[in-house]
Scaffold this motif. Structure first.
Motif, PDB file in Angstrom:
ATOM      1  N   LEU A 172       0.856  -1.184   0.000  1.00  0.00           N
ATOM      2  CA  LEU A 172       0.000   0.000   0.000  1.00  0.00           C
ATOM      3  C   LEU A 172       0.890   1.232   0.000  1.00  0.00           C
ATOM      4  N   ARG A 173       0.358   2.323  -0.541  1.00  0.00           N
ATOM      5  CA  ARG A 173       1.060   3.603  -0.498  1.00  0.00           C
ATOM      6  C   ARG A 173       0.144   4.619   0.146  1.00  0.00           C
ATOM      7  N   LEU A 174       0.588   5.159   1.269  1.00  0.00           N
ATOM      8  CA  LEU A 174      -0.158   6.198   1.961  1.00  0.00           C
ATOM      9  C   LEU A 174       0.357   7.567   1.537  1.00  0.00           C
ATOM     10  N   SER A 175      -0.553   8.521   1.491  1.00  0.00           N
ATOM     11  CA  SER A 175      -0.194   9.911   1.195  1.00  0.00           C
ATOM     12  C   SER A 175      -0.646  10.800   2.325  1.00  0.00           C
ATOM     13  N   CYS A 176       0.117  11.861   2.564  1.00  0.00           N
ATOM     14  CA  CYS A 176      -0.220  12.851   3.584  1.00  0.00           C
ATOM     15  C   CYS A 176      -0.033  14.220   2.963  1.00  0.00           C
ATOM     16  N   ALA A 177      -1.128  14.940   2.766  1.00  0.00           N
ATOM     17  CA  ALA A 177      -1.076  16.242   2.115  1.00  0.00           C
ATOM     18  C   ALA A 177      -1.413  17.349   3.102  1.00  0.00           C
ATOM     19  N   ALA A 178      -0.558  18.354   3.143  1.00  0.00           N
ATOM     20  CA  ALA A 178      -0.805  19.545   3.960  1.00  0.00           C
ATOM     21  C   ALA A 178      -1.346  20.641   3.058  1.00  0.00           C
ATOM     22  N   SER A 179      -2.319  21.390   3.578  1.00  0.00           N
ATOM     23  CA  SER A 179      -2.921  22.453   2.781  1.00  0.00           C
ATOM     24  C   SER A 179      -3.283  23.616   3.676  1.00  0.00           C
ATOM     25  N   GLY A 180      -3.603  24.733   3.036  1.00  0.00           N
ATOM     26  CA  GLY A 180      -3.972  25.926   3.791  1.00  0.00           C
ATOM     27  C   GLY A 180      -2.831  26.911   3.866  1.00  0.00           C
ATOM     28  N   ARG A 181      -2.765  27.616   4.997  1.00  0.00           N
ATOM     29  CA  ARG A 181      -1.731  28.641   5.182  1.00  0.00           C
ATOM     30  C   ARG A 181      -0.437  27.947   5.596  1.00  0.00           C
ATOM     31  N   ASP A 219       9.753  18.729   9.741  1.00  0.00           N
ATOM     32  CA  ASP A 219       9.672  17.274   9.777  1.00  0.00           C
ATOM     33  C   ASP A 219       8.250  16.787   9.530  1.00  0.00           C
ATOM     34  N   MET A 220       8.155  15.639   8.852  1.00  0.00           N
ATOM     35  CA  MET A 220       6.870  14.964   8.675  1.00  0.00           C
ATOM     36  C   MET A 220       7.054  13.517   9.111  1.00  0.00           C
ATOM     37  N   GLY A 221       6.012  12.957   9.698  1.00  0.00           N
ATOM     38  CA  GLY A 221       6.156  11.595  10.198  1.00  0.00           C
ATOM     39  C   GLY A 221       4.880  10.799  10.087  1.00  0.00           C
ATOM     40  N   TRP A 222       5.062   9.494  10.019  1.00  0.00           N
ATOM     41  CA  TRP A 222       3.935   8.566  10.045  1.00  0.00           C
ATOM     42  C   TRP A 222       3.947   7.813  11.367  1.00  0.00           C
ATOM     43  N   ASP A 270       7.419  15.148  -1.246  1.00  0.00           N
ATOM     44  CA  ASP A 270       7.501  16.057  -2.386  1.00  0.00           C
ATOM     45  C   ASP A 270       7.221  17.438  -1.834  1.00  0.00           C
ATOM     46  N   ASN A 271       8.270  18.217  -1.608  1.00  0.00           N
ATOM     47  CA  ASN A 271       8.096  19.524  -0.974  1.00  0.00           C
ATOM     48  C   ASN A 271       7.282  20.479  -1.845  1.00  0.00           C
ATOM     49  N   ALA A 272       7.345  20.323  -3.147  1.00  0.00           N
ATOM     50  CA  ALA A 272       6.563  21.194  -4.036  1.00  0.00           C
ATOM     51  C   ALA A 272       5.068  20.941  -3.893  1.00  0.00           C
ATOM     52  N   LYS A 273       4.712  19.723  -3.488  1.00  0.00           N
ATOM     53  CA  LYS A 273       3.294  19.370  -3.324  1.00  0.00           C
ATOM     54  C   LYS A 273       2.876  19.335  -1.862  1.00  0.00           C
ATOM     55  N   ASN A 274       3.808  19.673  -0.949  1.00  0.00           N
ATOM     56  CA  ASN A 274       3.507  19.654   0.485  1.00  0.00           C
ATOM     57  C   ASN A 274       2.952  18.299   0.914  1.00  0.00           C
ATOM     58  N   THR A 275       3.532  17.247   0.394  1.00  0.00           N
ATOM     59  CA  THR A 275       3.009  15.902   0.589  1.00  0.00           C
ATOM     60  C   THR A 275       4.118  14.937   0.986  1.00  0.00           C
ATOM     61  N   ALA A 276       3.787  14.062   1.925  1.00  0.00           N
ATOM     62  CA  ALA A 276       4.665  12.969   2.308  1.00  0.00           C
ATOM     63  C   ALA A 276       3.989  11.648   1.945  1.00  0.00           C
ATOM     64  N   TYR A 277       4.825  10.651   1.710  1.00  0.00           N
ATOM     65  CA  TYR A 277       4.313   9.347   1.315  1.00  0.00           C
ATOM     66  C   TYR A 277       4.914   8.266   2.213  1.00  0.00           C
ATOM     67  N   LEU A 278       4.183   7.155   2.333  1.00  0.00           N
ATOM     68  CA  LEU A 278       4.716   5.986   3.004  1.00  0.00           C
ATOM     69  C   LEU A 278       4.423   4.784   2.106  1.00  0.00           C
ATOM     70  N   TYR A 334      -3.175   4.550  10.726  1.00  0.00           N
ATOM     71  CA  TYR A 334      -1.946   5.284  10.436  1.00  0.00           C
ATOM     72  C   TYR A 334      -2.246   6.782  10.398  1.00  0.00           C
ATOM     73  N   TYR A 335      -1.435   7.538  11.139  1.00  0.00           N
ATOM     74  CA  TYR A 335      -1.601   8.976  11.241  1.00  0.00           C
ATOM     75  C   TYR A 335      -0.369   9.686  10.698  1.00  0.00           C
ATOM     76  N   CYS A 336      -0.596  10.845  10.110  1.00  0.00           N
ATOM     77  CA  CYS A 336       0.495  11.694   9.655  1.00  0.00           C
ATOM     78  C   CYS A 336       0.606  12.891  10.594  1.00  0.00           C
ATOM     79  N   LYS A 337       1.828  13.246  10.918  1.00  0.00           N
ATOM     80  CA  LYS A 337       2.091  14.452  11.703  1.00  0.00           C
ATOM     81  C   LYS A 337       3.052  15.329  10.927  1.00  0.00           C
ATOM     82  N   ALA A 338       2.766  16.628  10.900  1.00  0.00           N
ATOM     83  CA  ALA A 338       3.622  17.573  10.189  1.00  0.00           C
ATOM     84  C   ALA A 338       3.940  18.756  11.090  1.00  0.00           C
TER      85      ALA A 338
END
Length: 120
Positions: free
Chosen positions: A18-27, A33-36, A72-80, A93-97
């Motif tokens: 499986l591939r998990l994605s974590c996307a940050a959005s907003g301001r 650091d980002m973590g799963w 991917d820093n350009a997309k503000n996204t982390a993957y697992l 599974y939780y993402c923390k940013a």
């Protein structure tokens, strides 16, 4: 407002992937650091993998060689990327940013979690 959202969980057979994605959005002034993390009922949430803004990574021992964290820093996204999944990987599974919405503010933001179930 800042939001962190996970996606990509589901049901998979042992040995599957499986591939998990974590996307940050907003301001978002900056993201550090980002973590799963993962949690099963009755147990504490545990760190699975983390990645710095520069790309340095660390992993919990039981997932080394099977899981890969990236971002991917350009997309503000982390993957697992999770390979060779085992029943004991079943958890929410939780993402923390670590996010600065502005240059003056900084705190950890958590997603709502995504269920991963490994079962035949």
């Amino acid at each position: 407002q800042v939001q962190v959202a996970e996606s990509g969980g589901g049901l998979v057979q042992p040995g599957g992937s499986l591939r998990l994605s974590c996307a940050a959005s907003g301001r978002l002034f900056s993201i550090g650091d980002m973590g799963w993390y993962r949690q099963v009922p009755g147990k504490q949430r545990e760190l699975v993998a983390a990645i710095t803004s520069g790309g340095s990574t660390n992993y919990e021992d039981s997932v080394k060689g099977r899981f890969t964290i990236s971002r991917d820093n350009a997309k503000n996204t982390a993957y697992l990327q999770m390979n060779n999944l085992k029943p004991e990987d079943t958890a929410v599974y939780y993402c923390k940013a670590d996010i600065r919405p502005t240059i003056w503010a900084r705190r950890d933001y958590w997603g709502q979690g995504t269920q991963v179930t490994v079962s035949s």
